[in-house]
Each structure stands twice: as C-alpha cells, then as structure tokens.
Design a protein around this motif. Structure first.
Motif, PDB file in Angstrom:
ATOM      1  N   LEU A 143      38.734  43.354  34.716  1.00  0.00           N
ATOM      2  CA  LEU A 143      38.598  43.676  36.758  1.00  0.00           C
ATOM      3  C   LEU A 143      37.486  43.871  36.203  1.00  0.00           C
ATOM      4  O   LEU A 143      36.129  43.397  36.726  1.00  0.00           O
ATOM      5  CB  LEU A 143      39.482  44.269  36.811  1.00  0.00           C
ATOM      6  N   ALA A 144      37.264  44.804  35.085  1.00  0.00           N
ATOM      7  CA  ALA A 144      35.519  45.445  34.763  1.00  0.00           C
ATOM      8  C   ALA A 144      35.119  44.299  34.463  1.00  0.00           C
ATOM      9  O   ALA A 144      33.279  44.115  34.353  1.00  0.00           O
ATOM     10  CB  ALA A 144      35.878  46.562  33.359  1.00  0.00           C
ATOM     11  N   ALA A 160      33.763  42.862  37.487  1.00  0.00           N
ATOM     12  CA  ALA A 160      32.945  43.496  37.793  1.00  0.00           C
ATOM     13  C   ALA A 160      31.973  43.810  37.505  1.00  0.00           C
ATOM     14  O   ALA A 160      30.300  44.167  38.419  1.00  0.00           O
ATOM     15  CB  ALA A 160      34.080  44.818  37.937  1.00  0.00           C
ATOM     16  N   SER A 161      31.368  43.402  36.371  1.00  0.00           N
ATOM     17  CA  SER A 161      29.979  43.514  35.507  1.00  0.00           C
ATOM     18  C   SER A 161      29.068  41.953  35.919  1.00  0.00           C
ATOM     19  O   SER A 161      27.939  42.310  35.766  1.00  0.00           O
ATOM     20  CB  SER A 161      30.585  43.299  34.187  1.00  0.00           C
ATOM     21  N   ALA A 179      29.105  41.419  38.566  1.00  0.00           N
ATOM     22  CA  ALA A 179      28.075  41.787  40.162  1.00  0.00           C
ATOM     23  C   ALA A 179      26.741  42.402  39.572  1.00  0.00           C
ATOM     24  O   ALA A 179      26.328  42.614  40.776  1.00  0.00           O
ATOM     25  CB  ALA A 179      29.488  42.694  40.839  1.00  0.00           C
ATOM     26  N   CYS A 180      26.866  42.861  38.498  1.00  0.00           N
ATOM     27  CA  CYS A 180      25.447  44.092  38.202  1.00  0.00           C
ATOM     28  C   CYS A 180      24.359  43.037  38.026  1.00  0.00           C
ATOM     29  O   CYS A 180      23.399  43.400  37.077  1.00  0.00           O
ATOM     30  CB  CYS A 180      25.139  45.328  37.263  1.00  0.00           C
TER      31      CYS A 180
END
Length: 536
Positions: free
Chosen positions: A248-249, A252-253, A255-256
């Motif tokens: 999940l991390a 999410a990364s 999206a950065c």
C-alpha cells in the motif's frame, strides 16, 4: 591452488571476453564521466543558469538508477529464455544504438535521452552476465586457473576506466559532443564485434528450468499459503499484514510523482515493496515449509538477513556516485591548468583502486593480522562507509572555502578522492563477497540482484535530497546555517551513513543470527570494477 596443479592452457575463447569487457568498460565510463559536464554546458542551456547543474545531476543519477535496475531484466532473460551469449549479444546491439543516438542527437533532448535509456538497458542488462559467462568457460581441468583470468578481467576494467576518464573530457572540449560520444560508441561496437567473433568457441549453458525453490517462489508461498505449523497462524497473519502495508505504501508513493518525479516515485515504491514484503515474509516463512522444505526456508532467511546489510550500505552509493556529478562541478570552481578538465579528476578513482587493492591485501591486512586485529568483513565495510563520509566532510570544507571567495587548487581534491576510493575497496570488494558467503548457491542470483538494487536506491537518495533542498521552506532553514545549499548537502550527505549508532547496531543484530550455510559457500565473486560490484 596447489603448487603442483598442472598449468593447462587457458580456454581459447577467454581473450574474446576480456577484450570485449575492456572495450565495453572504456565506452561506458567514457560517456558516463563526461555526461554531467555536457548536460550542464550544452543540453540544458534552455534552463536558467542557476538550475543547470542541479538538473544535470538529476539526469545523471536517474541514468545510474536505470543502469543498476536493468540487471534484473538481463538476468531473467538469460536464465529463462535466451541464455547468456544471446542475451549479451542482443543487448550489446541496443547498447551500440544508444551510443549512436548520443552522438547523433547532441542537440535534441528527446533523441539524447532515448540514447541514455538504451545504454542503461544495454549496460545494465549485460551487467550480471559477462563475468558469469566467463566462468562458464572453465571446466574441471582448468578451473584452478580461473583466478588468474578474473584478475586480468578486473585489471582490464580499471585500465579502460582510467584512460576513458582521462581522455574523453579532452575530446569533448576540443572536438565537441558528437566526437566525444561517438568514440565510446565505436569502442562499444568493437566490443560487440569481438564478442561475436568467439561465438563458435564459447561454452553455452542452456537456460535452466524455473527453480521451484527460488527466492521469489518461497516468499510468495510464505505470504499466500495458510500456516502449517501449530500456533503460527497469528504470526503468519501479521506477516501478511506487514507485506500488505508495504505494498500500500508503494502504491501511495506512486502518487507522489508530481513532487519527486516519476523515477523517484517508482524507486520509492520499490523500496516500500521490498521492505514490506521482505519483513512480512520473514514472519510468515513457516507457512512455506510444507511446500519447499526447511533447507529452502533457511536459504531465504539468509538472503533476508543480507538485505539488512545492503539497506545500511545504500547511502554509501549515494556518496560514491556523486563524484561524477557534485565533485565534478566543484572541480570546475577550482583553479587548474587551462588544459585540464574537471571531469578528468575521475581518472584518479581507477588508478587508486589498482594501487589500494594490492596495498590492502599485501601490506595493510597482514599488518593488522600480525598485531591481533581481526578485520572482519563487517568491520571493513563499516570503515569503508566512514572513509566515504570523511571524504565528503573534506569536500564540504573545500566548498565553504570556495563560497567564501578562496581560490583553491584542484589538487586539493586528491584527498577526498583517496578517502572515497579507500572506502570503495573496503565496502564494494568486501560487501559482495560477504553477501555470497551468507547465502547458499541456489540464492546467489537473488543476492546479486539485490546488490545492484542497493546502488539504484543509493542514487534515489541523491534525487530526493536534491528535490528537498529546492523547497523554499528548506532553503530558508539552510540560509540560517550560513552555508550555501551545495555546502549544506555536502555536510548532510555523510551524516546518516557515518552515524556509528545507526550503522553498527543493526549490523551486529542481523549478523548475530546469521550462519554460513555450507562449507562450499564461500565462492569469491569478482566485480567489474570494485564500484558497485559490477559483475558486468
């Protein structure tokens, strides 16, 4: 080797491989060591002057990230489909095309960056193959002579790197980018042609069938299978939860990417995925026992322990690879003869490697041994990281003096180059050999892949640090220190890897549980240049 071992002839195909490697390394280091200078002074002129050096650093370290990521692809293609010879040959042709594009598109960003991508794919793809392909050429009758050949292999790599670093900056300044990038391209074509000439003499090992107990298969079984050990259900569930959080991390990364760039976002995703899946698999491994057996589980645990070491050493690569970017730009601010190019300082590295390795092996290590000081692999690696940190403190002090108006001679850079190279031979030459000793033969391919990924992640830290330092809030804090952003980064960069508390404790904890898995497990790997253990 026994002194009575017969001096049988070397395999006749070995000269083709060594000549190929020498030309390939000349071509790679020739273009790599002039890349940041060219980008800052030619390709990126559309940017404001103050931003050019930072942008060229970003391009350079993105390129290095690709070079050390693509060994995964090359190793997979060779092992599963095409074999080493065909994979090396075809990727070398892409490598040649990339060099050609650099020379042809010196004033076209799209064409030039496409060429860099092809070189990263070609160079990275063959990196895990050439040394192992040379090892395939030996059999029981002559394997005792392999050490001599690998020494010659290593020497020719440093020889090519030294002269490429020395002469390519001269070609760039006198004849322009088309010639400076074209000459390495010609050398790469010669390397490929020489390699092809030996095609009828090579021993070609066919691709092996998929290993049912490979590292990835055992990890997958551990995370997906129901625990078969009484009382292990809760631990297995926790392991799967940690793996899920890591994934999940990773998502999410991604999206950065608008903040850190797509390459940095992808690398961050890789870091989170490896950390989460690796930590989760460690806990959930008992679930894979029924399918893979105890031996496979012990092997995977050995690899996971080594990953702790690799993670702790990643900051070293962030320090080491900036000698071709940050250090070159500093050299440009220093006084030097009119005929000398800042990029030529990089020739010191291979020259010092060729001096320091025999010095350490013949003088330094025996000296300490006679006095009862045991330089274990972990002590060597820790010392290496500390020497690299000291090199950056020296570089930072010089930058403060330059920012204050002092006219420093480029000769001052001899000190940090010597410290960094000493750190290199302690970390790189020792690290991969140590890692190999901790994993069984079936997992050595996984070890090599993670070693290359450690370099990729090290260069990620450079990109993230450069992105962060550009933020207005950070710049205001840096201004309060009285240092320029460049000097601040020079002092900040070695802080993490040189932290005694941060480095020593995890190493001791990880290795206190580590065991050598087999007596025949201490195969000494050879590196392409000690930097990064490039078994190219």
């Amino acid at each position: 080797m026994s002194p009575n071992a017969p001096q049988v002839p070397l395999p006749r195909q070995i000269p083709y491989i060594i000549a190929n490697e020498g030309c390939e390394r000349f071509s790679f280091y020739g273009m790599r060591n002039i890349l940041t200078t060219f980008l800052a002074t030619s390709m990126l002129l559309y940017l404001p002057e103050a931003e050019r050096q930072g942008a060229s650093k970003d391009v350079f370290h993105t390129f290095v990230i690709g070079v050390y990521f693509f060994p995964l692809l090359g190793g997979w293609l060779a092992d599963r489909f095409f074999g080493k010879y065909h994979t090396i040959l075809w990727l070398s042709l892409l490598y040649c095309a990339g060099h050609g594009m650099l020379a042809a598109f010196e004033d076209n960003r799209t064409g030039f960056y496409t060429g860099l991508a092809l070189i990263a794919l070609g160079s990275g793809g063959i990196k895990p193959l050439v040394a192992s392909f040379m090892g395939d050429q030996f059999d029981q009758t002559n394997k005792h002579r392999a050490q001599v050949v690998f020494d010659a292999f290593y020497w020719i790599i440093n020889f090519g790197s030294f002269f490429a670093s020395l002469f390519m900056p001269i070609l760039l300044r006198r004849y322009g980018a088309a010639v400076a990038f074209g000459v390495p391209g010609i050398l790469m074509f010669i390397a490929t042609f020489v390699f092809w000439l030996g095609r009828h003499r090579y021993v070609n090992v066919a691709p092996a069938p998929a290993d049912p107990n490979s590292f990835l298969r055992v990890v997958r079984s551990a995370l997906l299978a129901a625990p078969d050990v009484r009382g292990a259900a809760g631990i297995g569930q926790l392991g799967r939860g940690i793996a899920a959080l890591g994934l999940l991390a990773a998502v999410a990364s991604l999206a950065c990417f608008g903040y850190v760039g797509i390459v940095s976002a992808l690398c961050l995703a890789l870091v989170f995925a490896i950390a989460g899946v690796g930590g989760g698999a460690w806990l959930a491994l008992p679930a894979a026992r029924a399918r893979h057996g105890d031996e496979a589980l012990v092997a995977v645990r050995g690899v996971l322990r080594v990953l702790v070491i690799f993670a702790l050493v990643t900051p070293f690569w962030s320090l080491f690879d900036q000698k071709a970017s940050t250090w070159v730009f500093q050299a440009g601010q220093m006084s030097k003869p009119s005929w000398f190019s800042p990029a030529q300082m990089q020739a010191l590295n291979p020259a010092l490697v060729m001096l320091l390795l025999p010095f350490n092996n013949l003088i330094a290590y025996p000296f300490f041994a006679r006095r009862g000081v045991e330089l274990t692999p972990l002590r060597k690696m820790t010392l290496g990281v500390m020497f690299a940190g000291l090199s950056w403190i020296a570089i930072g002090v010089m930058q403060v003096a330059i920012d204050g108006g002092a006219q420093l001679s480029i000769v001052w850079q001899l000190l940090p180059y010597a410290l960094l190279t000493l750190g290199e031979v302690l970390v790189s030459a020792t690290g991969l050999e140590f890692a190999y000793s901790q994993a069984p033969p079936s997992m050595k391919g996984a070890i090599m892949s993670f070693w290359n990924l450690a370099v990729t992640i090290g260069n990620l830290w450079v990109l993230l640090a450069d992105t962060t330092i550009k933020q207005p809030a950070v710049l205001s804090q840096v201004a309060g220190t009285g240092l320029s952003p460049t000097a601040f980064l020079m002092f900040f960069s070695p802080a993490l890897p040189c932290s005694r508390r941060w480095l020593f404790a995890p190493l001791r904890v990880a290795m206190s549980r580590s065991t050598t898995t087999a007596a025949g497990n201490r195969t000494q790997p050879r590196s392409d240049k000690t930097p990064h253990g490039e078994a190219s």
